[in-house]
Scaffold this motif. Structure first.
Motif, mmCIF file in Angstrom:
data_model
loop_
_atom_site.group_PDB
_atom_site.id
_atom_site.type_symbol
_atom_site.label_atom_id
_atom_site.label_comp_id
_atom_site.label_asym_id
_atom_site.label_seq_id
_atom_site.Cartn_x
_atom_site.Cartn_y
_atom_site.Cartn_z
ATOM 1 N N ALA A 95 114.688 10.677 47.079
ATOM 2 C CA ALA A 95 114.483 11.914 46.168
ATOM 3 C C ALA A 95 112.969 11.643 46.092
ATOM 4 C CB ALA A 95 115.447 12.036 44.940
ATOM 5 N N PRO A 96 112.268 10.805 47.263
ATOM 6 C CA PRO A 96 110.937 10.850 46.954
ATOM 7 C C PRO A 96 110.008 11.524 46.467
ATOM 8 C CG PRO A 96 111.545 10.991 49.394
ATOM 9 C CD PRO A 96 112.367 11.711 48.847
ATOM 10 N N GLU A 97 109.109 11.632 46.110
ATOM 11 C CA GLU A 97 107.488 11.841 45.301
ATOM 12 C C GLU A 97 106.359 10.819 45.807
ATOM 13 O OE1 GLU A 97 107.420 14.868 41.412
ATOM 14 O OE2 GLU A 97 106.711 12.461 41.239
ATOM 15 N N PHE A 98 105.701 11.855 46.561
ATOM 16 C CA PHE A 98 104.502 11.748 46.999
ATOM 17 C C PHE A 98 103.371 12.092 46.230
ATOM 18 C CE2 PHE A 98 107.437 11.674 50.505
ATOM 19 C CZ PHE A 98 107.557 10.380 51.115
ATOM 20 N N THR A 99 101.933 11.465 46.123
ATOM 21 C CA THR A 99 101.040 11.660 45.517
ATOM 22 C C THR A 99 99.806 11.339 46.800
ATOM 23 O OG1 THR A 99 101.118 11.118 43.334
ATOM 24 C CG2 THR A 99 98.732 11.269 43.983
ATOM 25 N N ILE A 100 99.145 12.652 46.855
ATOM 26 C CA ILE A 100 98.531 12.279 48.538
ATOM 27 C C ILE A 100 96.846 13.093 47.596
ATOM 28 C CG2 ILE A 100 97.795 13.848 50.468
ATOM 29 C CD1 ILE A 100 101.021 13.232 51.353
ATOM 30 N N ALA A 101 96.245 12.314 48.088
ATOM 31 C CA ALA A 101 94.922 13.117 48.257
ATOM 32 C C ALA A 101 94.137 13.583 49.092
ATOM 33 C CB ALA A 101 93.657 11.733 47.304
ATOM 34 N N VAL A 102 92.717 14.219 49.842
ATOM 35 C CA VAL A 102 92.119 15.111 50.519
ATOM 36 C C VAL A 102 91.098 14.707 50.240
ATOM 37 C CG1 VAL A 102 92.567 17.334 49.431
ATOM 38 C CG2 VAL A 102 92.408 16.869 51.795
ATOM 39 N N THR A 103 90.454 14.439 50.844
ATOM 40 C CA THR A 103 89.133 14.044 50.794
ATOM 41 C C THR A 103 88.107 14.484 51.862
ATOM 42 O OG1 THR A 103 89.826 11.932 49.929
ATOM 43 C CG2 THR A 103 87.373 11.987 50.601
ATOM 44 N N LEU A 104 86.555 15.216 51.596
ATOM 45 C CA LEU A 104 86.022 14.988 52.574
ATOM 46 C C LEU A 104 84.116 14.959 52.921
ATOM 47 C CD1 LEU A 104 85.371 19.451 51.596
ATOM 48 C CD2 LEU A 104 87.404 18.124 53.180
ATOM 49 N N ALA A 105 84.462 14.645 54.184
ATOM 50 C CA ALA A 105 83.405 13.668 53.639
ATOM 51 C C ALA A 105 81.528 14.258 53.225
ATOM 52 C CB ALA A 105 82.561 13.678 55.836
ATOM 53 N N SER A 106 81.046 15.198 52.279
ATOM 54 C CA SER A 106 80.639 15.417 52.193
ATOM 55 C C SER A 106 81.008 14.839 49.991
ATOM 56 C CB SER A 106 80.182 17.024 51.746
ATOM 57 O OG SER A 106 81.724 17.791 51.355
ATOM 58 N N GLY A 107 82.638 14.734 50.038
ATOM 59 C CA GLY A 107 83.233 13.576 48.693
ATOM 60 C C GLY A 107 83.772 14.298 48.025
ATOM 61 N N GLU A 108 83.817 15.469 48.381
ATOM 62 C CA GLU A 108 85.119 15.704 47.655
ATOM 63 C C GLU A 108 86.110 15.726 47.359
ATOM 64 O OE1 GLU A 108 83.090 18.016 48.912
ATOM 65 O OE2 GLU A 108 81.611 19.717 48.610
ATOM 66 N N ARG A 109 86.846 16.004 46.702
ATOM 67 C CA ARG A 109 88.078 15.629 46.586
ATOM 68 C C ARG A 109 89.032 16.053 45.967
ATOM 69 N NH1 ARG A 109 90.677 10.665 44.086
ATOM 70 N NH2 ARG A 109 92.236 9.982 46.017
ATOM 71 N N ALA A 110 90.046 16.025 45.730
ATOM 72 C CA ALA A 110 91.864 16.239 44.798
ATOM 73 C C ALA A 110 92.635 15.999 45.182
ATOM 74 C CB ALA A 110 91.615 18.280 44.933
ATOM 75 N N GLU A 111 93.635 15.756 44.542
ATOM 76 C CA GLU A 111 95.463 15.368 44.789
ATOM 77 C C GLU A 111 96.287 16.478 44.176
ATOM 78 O OE1 GLU A 111 95.989 11.589 42.174
ATOM 79 O OE2 GLU A 111 93.929 10.815 43.623
ATOM 80 N N ALA A 112 97.897 15.921 44.930
ATOM 81 C CA ALA A 112 98.442 16.588 44.401
ATOM 82 C C ALA A 112 100.045 15.756 44.279
ATOM 83 C CB ALA A 112 98.223 17.892 45.180
ATOM 84 N N LYS A 113 100.824 16.139 44.306
ATOM 85 C CA LYS A 113 102.046 15.721 44.274
ATOM 86 C C LYS A 113 103.173 16.217 44.736
ATOM 87 C CE LYS A 113 103.340 12.523 40.680
ATOM 88 N NZ LYS A 113 103.434 11.953 39.448
ATOM 89 N N ALA A 114 104.329 15.925 45.521
ATOM 90 C CA ALA A 114 105.312 16.582 46.008
ATOM 91 C C ALA A 114 106.689 16.304 46.939
ATOM 92 C CB ALA A 114 104.498 17.709 46.746
ATOM 93 N N GLY A 115 107.242 16.613 46.366
ATOM 94 C CA GLY A 115 108.275 16.139 47.354
ATOM 95 C C GLY A 115 108.580 15.321 48.446
ATOM 96 N N ALA A 116 107.595 15.898 49.755
ATOM 97 C CA ALA A 116 107.454 15.777 50.903
ATOM 98 C C ALA A 116 105.475 15.142 51.338
ATOM 99 C CB ALA A 116 108.038 16.926 51.162
ATOM 100 N N LYS A 117 105.626 14.911 52.267
ATOM 101 C CA LYS A 117 103.995 14.774 52.606
ATOM 102 C C LYS A 117 103.693 15.414 53.468
ATOM 103 C CE LYS A 117 105.262 10.987 55.367
ATOM 104 N NZ LYS A 117 105.455 10.175 56.059
ATOM 105 N N ARG A 118 104.240 16.225 54.055
ATOM 106 C CA ARG A 118 103.931 18.012 54.524
ATOM 107 C C ARG A 118 103.287 19.080 52.704
ATOM 108 N NH1 ARG A 118 102.529 21.536 57.893
ATOM 109 N NH2 ARG A 118 102.973 23.451 57.750
ATOM 110 N N GLN A 119 104.280 19.281 52.106
ATOM 111 C CA GLN A 119 104.330 20.166 50.842
ATOM 112 C C GLN A 119 102.887 18.991 50.358
ATOM 113 O OE1 GLN A 119 108.026 19.580 49.576
ATOM 114 N NE2 GLN A 119 107.929 22.021 49.826
#
Length: 226
Positions: free
Chosen positions: A187-211
């Motif tokens: 039952a893993p939980e992943f925290t993933i960040a997405v970053t744009l070249a312009s610097g904007e960034r956000a994170e989210a957590k879910a039980g699957a990487k794609r989610q």
């Protein structure tokens, strides 16, 4: 072949009785427990994906006779993607009747998005093989229910929408990074960040990487829209 009580109850849940019960058993058999005498559901999954696609393409055309291809395509993708198949599978408790090997059971296979989505597609194919296209169509439309009419006009998934957003700004592809992986293997939980070249960034957590990626993309889109 006579179905077990558990599978008989499952047939009640989906509203379909198999003339050839072996098809149902095969649809529910994962590769982790298959053998030469017990084939897995991969071939049925391949077929079910195509049957689902045809039914959904027809359904969204009928639901909105004036919609253009540009509107229909994202709606279609939203209705047939693996996450939607898995959501429907959860509603009918398909995970409870999946035939899994010990390793998959220990690692939480009955809750895995991919296994549930694949199993749903295999089930569709089993009904198609057993009762024909009309039976499969009835099953799909019954189980997908109001999703067909409630799918958003712009039904692109968040990752696709974010990709199109940055392309319109002339920026390179968003970068996704696993920040943290927590929890046990089953039952893993992943925290993933997405970053744009312009610097904007956000994170989210879910039980699957794609989610988690989708959730991070959605969070960033909402931030960019404010």
């Amino acid at each position: 072949m006579k179905l077990s009580g558990e599978l008989s109850e499952f047939c009640d849940r989906i509203g379909y009785r198999f003339q050839t019960p072996e098809l149902l058993v095969r649809a529910l058999t994962h590769g982790s427990i298959s053998s030469t005498t017990r084939p897995d559901n991969q071939r049925l999954e391949f077929l079910g994906d195509r049957v689902l696609g045809l039914v959904m393409a027809e359904a969204i055309l009928d639901a909105d006779p004036t919609a253009t291809e540009g509107i229909l395509a994202p709606r279609y993708n939203a209705l047939v993607r693996k996450e939607t198949c898995a959501a429907v599978a959860r509603e009918i408790e398909l995970g409870a009747v999946l035939k899994l090997g010990k390793s998959e059971m220990v690692s939480g296979g009955r809750r895995k998005e991919a296994l549930l989505g694949d199993g749903m597609e295999a089930l569709i194919a089993a009904v198609y093989r057993d009762g024909g296209f009309a039976a499969a169509r009835d099953l799909i439309l019954r189980l997908w229910g109001s999703r067909v009419h409630e799918v958003e006009e712009d039904a692109r998934d968040p990752k696709t929408a974010l990709q199109e957003f940055v392309q319109a700004r002339g920026e390179p592809t968003p970068q996704y990074e696993i920040i943290k992986r927590e929890g046990p293997d089953h039952a893993p939980e992943f925290t993933i960040a997405v970053t744009l070249a312009s610097g904007e960034r956000a994170e989210a957590k879910a039980g699957a990487k794609r989610q988690a990626e989708q959730a991070a993309a959605k969070a960033l889109l909402e931030r960019l829209d404010t």
